[in-house]
Design an enzyme around this catalytic site. Structure first.
Site, short mmCIF file in Angstrom:
data_model
loop_
_atom_site.label_atom_id
_atom_site.label_comp_id
_atom_site.label_asym_id
_atom_site.label_seq_id
_atom_site.Cartn_x
_atom_site.Cartn_y
_atom_site.Cartn_z
N GLU A 134 -40.81 -37.88 -8.88
CA GLU A 134 -42.22 -37.82 -9.24
C GLU A 134 -42.99 -38.60 -8.00
OE1 GLU A 134 -41.97 -38.13 -14.13
OE2 GLU A 134 -42.26 -39.91 -12.88
N HIS A 167 -46.50 -35.70 -18.25
CA HIS A 167 -45.84 -36.42 -19.25
C HIS A 167 -46.24 -35.97 -20.50
CE1 HIS A 167 -45.14 -38.93 -15.55
NE2 HIS A 167 -44.03 -39.41 -16.47
#
Length: 222
Positions: A134, A167
């Site tokens: 990420e 997410h």
């Protein structure tokens, strides 16, 4: 390779890793989890390799412009960033709860803990593989691609928004502000390792805390 090429390859690699559970879906859950964990670790390792192999030629504007490049400062800022990120998370959760009345908990975190309880190996994907990827994608690659056209602050907003959306947690601003904070850590030192330390450390502490609550049969006050 250029930073543009490296960034696009990194993003493509992340998409493939993100979709990898589909490949293992026909198999039993333990194989699915183990396979996904291995893919996450391999994905993170490949991104690190790409970065190290091309770090002299593929340089972002953040890395060119920064002046605070001391490894000691990077390490101290990364470690302190773990706790600052957790404070930011708690504050934004509190504000969000006060405004919306929503439950101050993360379904994403609950799902991850459930998977870890079923197969502890997945903790490697959550605390190492996932956050490393990420940071290379949402901080280095996306900011590296957009900053020349938008400037740092707009590119940080774009990358943090995408970081939150990926997410799929329903707590947009919680993940947005954490992503924005990690972007600031990256900008301050020009080293992606700073935000990686903070992100990996934060995920590790959150997982440990959740496991302690679970095994201790402790319920948080409502």
């Amino acid at each position: 390779m250029s930073i543009k090429k490296i960034s696009l390859i990194t993003i493509l690699l992340y998409v493939l890793v993100f979709l990898s559970p589909i490949v293992f879906s026909p198999f039993p859950p333990n194989i699915l989890i183990a396979g996904t964990t291995v893919i996450y670790i391999l994905g993170a390792a490949l991104m690190i390799w790409l970065y190290l192999k091309n770090k002299s030629s593929a340089i972002t504007m953040v890395e060119k412009d920064t002046k605070l490049t001391s490894p000691v400062f990077m390490l101290l800022l990364g470690i302190s960033g773990i706790f600052i990120a957790m404070i930011i998370q708690a504050i934004v959760f509190g504000i969000e709860t006060a405004i919306t009345g929503a439950e101050p908990s993360s379904q994403n975190t609950k799902n991850i803990i459930t998977i870890i309880l079923a197969n502890p190996l997945f903790i490697l994907a959550t605390t190492i593989g996932g956050p490393i990827m990420e940071e290379f994608v949402f901080r280095r690659s996306l900011i590296g691609l957009t900053e020349p056209y938008t400037g740092f602050w707009i590119s940080a907003i774009i990358s943090s928004s995408l970081f939150s959306l990926i997410h799929q947690d329903g707590h947009f601003f919680v993940y947005f502000f954490m992503g924005f904070f990690f972007a600031l850590l990256y900008k301050m030192t020009g080293k992606i390792w700073t935000s990686i330390i903070a992100h990996c450390g934060m995920n590790t502490l959150v997982v440990i805390a959740q496991l302690l609550l679970h095994f201790g049969n402790i319920e948080l006050p409502k």
